[in-house]
Design an enzyme around this catalytic site. Structure first.
Site, PDB file in Angstrom:
ATOM      1  N   ARG A 236      97.181 -24.537 -21.478  1.00 30.56           N
ATOM      2  CA  ARG A 236      97.128 -23.473 -22.475  1.00 30.56           C
ATOM      3  C   ARG A 236      95.874 -23.655 -23.321  1.00 30.56           C
ATOM      4  NH1 ARG A 236     100.159 -20.895 -20.001  1.00 30.56           N
ATOM      5  NH2 ARG A 236     102.158 -20.019 -20.583  1.00 30.56           N
ATOM      6  N   HIS A 284      92.721 -16.720 -17.001  1.00 36.95           N
ATOM      7  CA  HIS A 284      94.144 -17.102 -17.003  1.00 36.95           C
ATOM      8  C   HIS A 284      94.849 -16.596 -15.735  1.00 36.95           C
ATOM      9  CE1 HIS A 284      97.820 -18.148 -19.710  1.00 36.95           C
ATOM     10  NE2 HIS A 284      98.121 -18.295 -18.423  1.00 36.95           N
TER      11      HIS A 284
HETATM   12  P1  NDP Z   1     106.814 -29.187 -16.896  1.00 33.46           P
HETATM   13  O1  NDP Z   1     107.674 -28.980 -18.089  1.00 33.46           O
HETATM   14  O2  NDP Z   1     107.441 -29.340 -15.564  1.00 33.46           O
HETATM   15  O3  NDP Z   1     105.872 -30.464 -17.114  1.00 33.46           O
HETATM   16  C1  NDP Z   1     105.267 -30.751 -18.344  1.00 33.46           C
HETATM   17  C2  NDP Z   1     104.672 -32.132 -18.267  1.00 33.46           C
HETATM   18  O4  NDP Z   1     103.973 -32.402 -19.488  1.00 33.46           O
HETATM   19  C3  NDP Z   1     105.756 -33.228 -18.138  1.00 33.46           C
HETATM   20  O5  NDP Z   1     105.308 -34.250 -17.276  1.00 33.46           O
HETATM   21  C4  NDP Z   1     105.872 -33.751 -19.567  1.00 33.46           C
HETATM   22  O6  NDP Z   1     106.301 -35.096 -19.653  1.00 33.46           O
HETATM   23  C5  NDP Z   1     104.428 -33.637 -20.025  1.00 33.46           C
HETATM   24  N1  NDP Z   1     104.358 -33.623 -21.487  1.00 33.46           N
HETATM   25  C6  NDP Z   1     104.874 -32.720 -22.354  1.00 33.46           C
HETATM   26  N2  NDP Z   1     104.614 -33.089 -23.630  1.00 33.46           N
HETATM   27  C7  NDP Z   1     103.924 -34.238 -23.547  1.00 33.46           C
HETATM   28  C8  NDP Z   1     103.393 -35.125 -24.525  1.00 33.46           C
HETATM   29  N3  NDP Z   1     103.525 -34.905 -25.846  1.00 33.46           N
HETATM   30  N4  NDP Z   1     102.758 -36.246 -24.095  1.00 33.46           N
HETATM   31  C9  NDP Z   1     102.639 -36.511 -22.768  1.00 33.46           C
HETATM   32  N5  NDP Z   1     103.116 -35.709 -21.792  1.00 33.46           N
HETATM   33  C10 NDP Z   1     103.762 -34.593 -22.189  1.00 33.46           C
HETATM   34  O7  NDP Z   1     105.768 -27.960 -16.901  1.00 33.46           O
HETATM   35  P2  NDP Z   1     104.990 -27.342 -15.655  1.00 33.46           P
HETATM   36  O8  NDP Z   1     104.364 -28.450 -14.899  1.00 33.46           O
HETATM   37  O9  NDP Z   1     105.854 -26.386 -14.924  1.00 33.46           O
HETATM   38  O10 NDP Z   1     103.882 -26.449 -16.430  1.00 33.46           O
HETATM   39  C11 NDP Z   1     102.965 -27.054 -17.324  1.00 33.46           C
HETATM   40  C12 NDP Z   1     102.210 -25.975 -18.100  1.00 33.46           C
HETATM   41  O11 NDP Z   1     101.283 -25.298 -17.252  1.00 33.46           O
HETATM   42  C13 NDP Z   1     103.070 -24.840 -18.649  1.00 33.46           C
HETATM   43  O12 NDP Z   1     103.728 -25.223 -19.849  1.00 33.46           O
HETATM   44  C14 NDP Z   1     102.024 -23.756 -18.899  1.00 33.46           C
HETATM   45  O13 NDP Z   1     101.501 -23.867 -20.209  1.00 33.46           O
HETATM   46  C15 NDP Z   1     100.931 -24.067 -17.886  1.00 33.46           C
HETATM   47  N6  NDP Z   1     100.816 -23.021 -16.850  1.00 33.46           N
HETATM   48  C16 NDP Z   1      99.629 -22.331 -16.747  1.00 33.46           C
HETATM   49  C17 NDP Z   1      99.473 -21.383 -15.778  1.00 33.46           C
HETATM   50  C18 NDP Z   1      98.157 -20.705 -15.594  1.00 33.46           C
HETATM   51  O14 NDP Z   1      98.074 -19.751 -14.807  1.00 33.46           O
HETATM   52  N7  NDP Z   1      97.117 -21.143 -16.259  1.00 33.46           N
HETATM   53  C19 NDP Z   1     100.562 -21.036 -14.843  1.00 33.46           C
HETATM   54  C20 NDP Z   1     101.745 -21.831 -15.030  1.00 33.46           C
HETATM   55  C21 NDP Z   1     101.857 -22.785 -16.005  1.00 33.46           C
HETATM   56  P3  NDP Z   1     107.778 -35.532 -19.148  1.00 33.46           P
HETATM   57  O15 NDP Z   1     107.709 -35.428 -17.632  1.00 33.46           O
HETATM   58  O16 NDP Z   1     107.920 -36.911 -19.623  1.00 33.46           O
HETATM   59  O17 NDP Z   1     108.732 -34.537 -19.748  1.00 33.46           O
HETATM   60  C1  OXD Z   2     102.720 -19.399 -17.015  1.00 41.24           C
HETATM   61  C2  OXD Z   2     101.412 -18.740 -17.003  1.00 41.24           C
HETATM   62  O1  OXD Z   2     103.043 -20.084 -17.989  1.00 41.24           O
HETATM   63  O2  OXD Z   2     101.178 -17.895 -16.110  1.00 41.24           O
HETATM   64  O3  OXD Z   2     103.466 -19.263 -16.020  1.00 41.24           O
HETATM   65  O4  OXD Z   2     100.568 -19.040 -17.850  1.00 41.24           O
END
Ligand code: NDP
Ligand code: OXD
Length: 321
Positions: A236, A284
């Site tokens: 993000r 994005h």
């Molecule tokens: P998940 O919830 O599956 O994974 C999030 C990861 O981030 C986990 O490993 C989590 O740790 C880690 N995390 C969260 N907070 C912290 C912190 N404070 N310190 C360290 N690690 C942290 O999310 P996804 O993988 O499905 O998606 C990730 C992000 O990708 C979404 O939230 C979205 O913002 C972005 N996204 C962007 C898209 C785009 O087109 N640009 C499309 C889809 C998603 P833990 O495993 O320990 O919980």
């Molecule tokens: C999502 C994105 O969060 O598209 O899935 O950014």
């Protein structure tokens, strides 16, 4: 007894987010359930049991007194978490193979682009310069993925297969075959110091806002085979301090960046990111949420819920993701 309606609340769509396409797909997979694309003046709000949403206006969901589940039509729920009036019902986010595969394509593409010196080579072609630089093997490059969740873990596996030295950083401890796993604030510096290409796939939460800043970039491998470390952010825009990124590109703290997300989207025409020679940007669209795959996923979740089974991928509201 008639089934509760599914309301679709879709804002901020571009060509790949046509609300009417979503409505058609949901009609196909929801059987005889009433699917309503909002705004719809004829809708009785009490009829709505489910809402599938993308960037609803804060307060919009509070209008439905009988809401049972909210489905976010994407993986990141930061926009919803900012709505203080969000009804206290389960909030389900997207975690499906289709979206994961798309993100892994983006990450592999951009890691390889920087590793294989594509910015330099495209520039060479433009000026007809036949002067290749030494090409390091993938095994010389440390890729560090911030966020080892649904998306980060899949990208890590593919990069490992390509031969990179892959590490990941998450909130909680993990063990993943072939990946160096780090977690928590106390292990962040160790993770950064072995990283040449930093990939951010973190969710935006109060803990992660502006985590991608100068002090973090300065802890990346200063002896990188790439000359200077590279940042790829597809999480993000709120994760990054954009002034720091530009200043670090200008003074060589960062060698290049790939950015898919920005603090303000669409990116304003006056932003330096558009024209900076060390910036590769995309609007994005690293991983689009596909209406076919996601409507099926939501319909399956509703069927599970109505059969008394647990919903999957429910957001933990205290963690914020
Ligand atoms: P998940 O919830 O599956 O994974 C999030 C990861 O981030 C986990 O490993 C989590 O740790 C880690 N995390 C969260 N907070 C912290 C912190 N404070 N310190 C360290 N690690 C942290 O999310 P996804 O993988 O499905 O998606 C990730 C992000 O990708 C979404 O939230 C979205 O913002 C972005 N996204 C962007 C898209 C785009 O087109 N640009 C499309 C889809 C998603 P833990 O495993 O320990 O919980
Ligand atoms: C999502 C994105 O969060 O598209 O899935 O950014």
């Amino acid at each position: 007894m008639s089934k509760g309606a599914l309301a679709l609340l879709i804002h901020g769509g571009t060509d790949n987010w046509s609300p009417q396409r979503w409505k058609t797909r949901f009609d196909e997979v929801c059987g005889d359930r009433h699917v309503v694309l909002l705004p719809d003046a004829g809708l009785d709000p009490a009829e709505v049991h489910y809402a599938a949403v993308w960037k609803p206006v804060p307060g919009e969901l509070a209008a439905f007194p009988n809401l049972r589940v909210i489905f976010n039509l994407g993986a990141g729920v930061d926009a919803l978490m900012a709505d203080t009036t969000l009804p206290a019902v389960p909030l389900v986010r997207v975690a499906v193979d289709d979206l994961t595969a798309r993100m892994t394509e983006y990450v592999a593409l951009h890691v390889l682009m920087h590793h294989r010196q594509e910015l330099y080579l495209r520039d060479s072609q433009r000026v007809k310069r036949w002067a290749p630089h030494y090409q390091w093997p993938a095994s010389a490059i440390g890729v560090g993925i911030m966020g080892l969740g649904t998306l980060g873990a899949d990208a890590a596996a593919v990069l490992k297969r390509l031969g990179f030295r892959v590490a990941g950083w998450s909130r909680s401890a993990k063990r993943i075959d072939g990946i160096d796993c780090f977690h928590g604030a106390e292990q962040l510096d160790g993770f950064l110091s072995r990283t040449d290409i930093l990939v951010s796939l973190l969710p935006l939460t109060p803990d992660t806002r502006h985590i991608l800043n100068r002090s973090l970039f300065e802890k990346l491998n200063r002896a990188s085979p790439l000359g200077a470390p590279v940042l790829i952010n597809a999480g993000r825009g709120g994760l990054q301090n954009e002034d720091d990124i530009l200043a670090c590109l200008d003074d060589g703290t960062l060698g290049a960046v790939s950015l898919d997300v920005f603090a303000q989207e669409p990116l304003p025409a006056g932003s330096r990111f558009w024209t900076h020679p060390k910036v590769v940007l995309t609007p994005h669209n690293a991983a689009d949420t596909d209406a076919d795959a996601i409507s099926r996923y939501v319909a399956e979740q509703i069927a599970r819920f109505e059969a008394g089974n647990a919903l999957q991928n429910v957001v933990d509201r205290t963690r914020g993701y």
